[in-house]
Design a protein around this motif. Structure first.
Motif, mmCIF file in Angstrom:
data_model
loop_
_atom_site.group_PDB
_atom_site.id
_atom_site.type_symbol
_atom_site.label_atom_id
_atom_site.label_comp_id
_atom_site.label_asym_id
_atom_site.label_seq_id
_atom_site.Cartn_x
_atom_site.Cartn_y
_atom_site.Cartn_z
ATOM 1 N N ASN A 220 -8.509 -10.728 -6.919
ATOM 2 C CA ASN A 220 -9.083 -9.601 -7.650
ATOM 3 C C ASN A 220 -10.217 -10.083 -8.545
ATOM 4 O O ASN A 220 -10.104 -11.147 -9.180
ATOM 5 N N THR A 279 -17.137 -7.152 -4.963
ATOM 6 C CA THR A 279 -15.947 -6.642 -5.649
ATOM 7 C C THR A 279 -14.736 -6.845 -4.741
ATOM 8 O O THR A 279 -14.776 -6.498 -3.555
ATOM 9 N N LYS A 281 -10.667 -6.042 -4.522
ATOM 10 C CA LYS A 281 -9.538 -5.293 -5.051
ATOM 11 C C LYS A 281 -8.315 -5.549 -4.168
ATOM 12 O O LYS A 281 -8.219 -5.042 -3.055
#
Length: 449
Positions: A220, A279, A281
């Motif tokens: 993350n 990014t 996640k």
């Protein structure tokens, strides 16, 4: 007496009276002849010399920024590869580079042609790599940056940071799987270390986390300024393990669920390089994609040490390109009736540029020798990065200066080098961080915190 009369008659016949008439309209021929008659033999010879050379075209020496002939140290085969890369850059890249730079795009059509050069991972042994010297690898990086620093950066990310991480920190299975396609550019790689809020403090402050679970490692966080990220197949991601707080490395395929990339726009430098904001996640990465020999930031630093030396060579290439373009310009641009290269102040700028460039070349030459001898230390690479990027800034600035207003136009190339030098100055460790690495080495005191 008769001979003198004959010679006088021949002389009179040879006179172009129309030309004399036109000359007489511009100057007083009587006074001119009186003045000429008063000159001594040496003065007359000087005038004759000037007249004889007035219509001769001035021969300008060939432009060669390798003033101390460092290229002579290469073997015949290595020299041939250097010139092959130079030819490729001048033929394939130079004609298109300004257009792609202006439009913030990457010329993906050149990737197969780059593959044919067989220069990715040049100093690695096996896996399709050539096993050449670090010196040659540095010179190749210089040749790339001499035409365009963006292409040199793309190459450095692919063959240095990404391949270097796998070569240095990966398992044999990982090397066998990933290095050959990366070397052939069948797969494109990237390197994810820098974060939106963490640049210089990456050694102990990474906010991207990894956590081992029964389903695999969960990643993350975000990574910023990641070159090649928008079209890469894999990215080497560095993350802080929540269990032991140590930095670990992972080979992350960009098709992984939870992995996304946003292109960074509106850059003023290295516009051809496609930098991305990554990014992650809850990206699940299997153990087989964790780099087993990357268990702390010291392991990351091993990769950065080698590539930082490559950045110093890129700085030399960027400076060389700016100098060569500026020198060529000054020999062609005329003001006050002659090329501006003939004026003292312009020559002073050119010599200052060449002095700095030659100092940089000799420094990185020795740096690569240390690397090939297995003696390269962090402080060696850091000192070269500091000095070369600083001097590059000065060289590109002087190159723009001698070109006047034309120096800010893309068509003259120096404006691009001027802008790109700013990115080279900052990436792979700022001047301040690299200075502290050197400072710690020479004083014995760490001034980082």
């Amino acid at each position: 007496m008769l001979d003198k009369i004959k010679k006088t008659i021949e002389l009179i016949k040879s006179v172009d009276f129309d030309a004399l008439q036109k000359l007489n309209e511009k100057v007083d021929l009587k006074k001119l002849m009186e003045s000429v008659g008063s000159l001594n033999d040496d003065q007359l010879k000087g005038i004759v010399h000037l007249l004889n050379n007035a219509n001769k075209k001035h021969e300008v020496p060939p432009i060669d920024a390798d003033f101390y002939n460092i290229g002579d140290k290469l073997s015949a085969d290595d020299r041939a590869l250097q010139l092959k890369v130079r030819g490729f850059m001048e033929k394939e890249i130079a004609p298109i580079v300004n257009e792609y730079w202006l439009h913030d795009e990457f010329p993906k059509e050149i990737i197969p042609k780059l593959s044919e050069l067989n220069i990715a991972g040049l100093s690695f042994e096996g896996y399709g790599c050539a096993g050449k010297s670090s010196l040659l690898e540095g010179i190749i990086a210089c040749e790339l940056a001499r035409v365009d620093a963006s292409i040199a950066t793309f190459f450095g990310v692919q063959g240095g940071l990404c391949m270097g991480s796998i070569y240095t920190c990966g398992s044999e299975e990982q090397r066998q799987k990933w290095l050959p396609p990366l070397q052939q550019f069948k797969k494109i790689g990237a390197f994810g270390l820098t974060e939106p809020e963490v640049g210089s403090g990456a050694a102990g402050g990474l906010t991207t986390t990894c956590e081992k679970t029964e389903n695999g490692w969960v990643l993350n966080g975000q990574k910023k300024w990641i070159g090649n990220a928008t079209f890469a197949d894999i990215v080497v991601i560095w993350a802080r393990d929540v269990a032991d707080n140590q930095v670990k490395g992972f080979i992350v395929e960009t098709t992984t669920e939870g992995f996304s990339v946003e292109k960074i726009k509106d850059k003023m430098a290295l516009r051809i390089v496609q930098n991305g904001l990554i990014t992650m996640k809850n990206c699940i990465i299997q153990e087989e994609n964790r780099l087993p020999n990357a268990n702390s930031f010291k392991d990351t630093a091993k990769v950065l040490q080698a590539t930082r030396a490559g950045v110093a060579w890129m700085a030399v290439g960027c400076a060389r390109g700016a100098y060569e373009n500026a020198l060529a310009y000054t020999t062609q641009r005329e003001q006050f009736g002659k090329p501006i290269a003939a004026f003292q102040l312009i020559q002073n700028h050119l010599v200052e540029m060449l002095s700095n460039l030659t100092a940089m070349q000799t420094m990185v030459f020795r740096l690569s020798e240390l690397q090939d001898q297995g003696k390269l230390k962090d402080e060696h690479a850091s000192l070269a990065k500091v000095f070369c990027t600083l001097r590059t800034r000065d060289i590109v600035s002087r190159a723009r200066e001698v070109m006047g207003g034309n120096g800010i136009l893309l068509e003259y190339n120096v404006a691009r080098f001027l802008a790109d030098a700013e990115a080279i100055y900052s990436y792979e460790g700022t001047k301040e961080i690299n200075s502290l690495i050197v400072g710690r080495s020479i004083t014995g005191f760490s001034a980082f915190v």
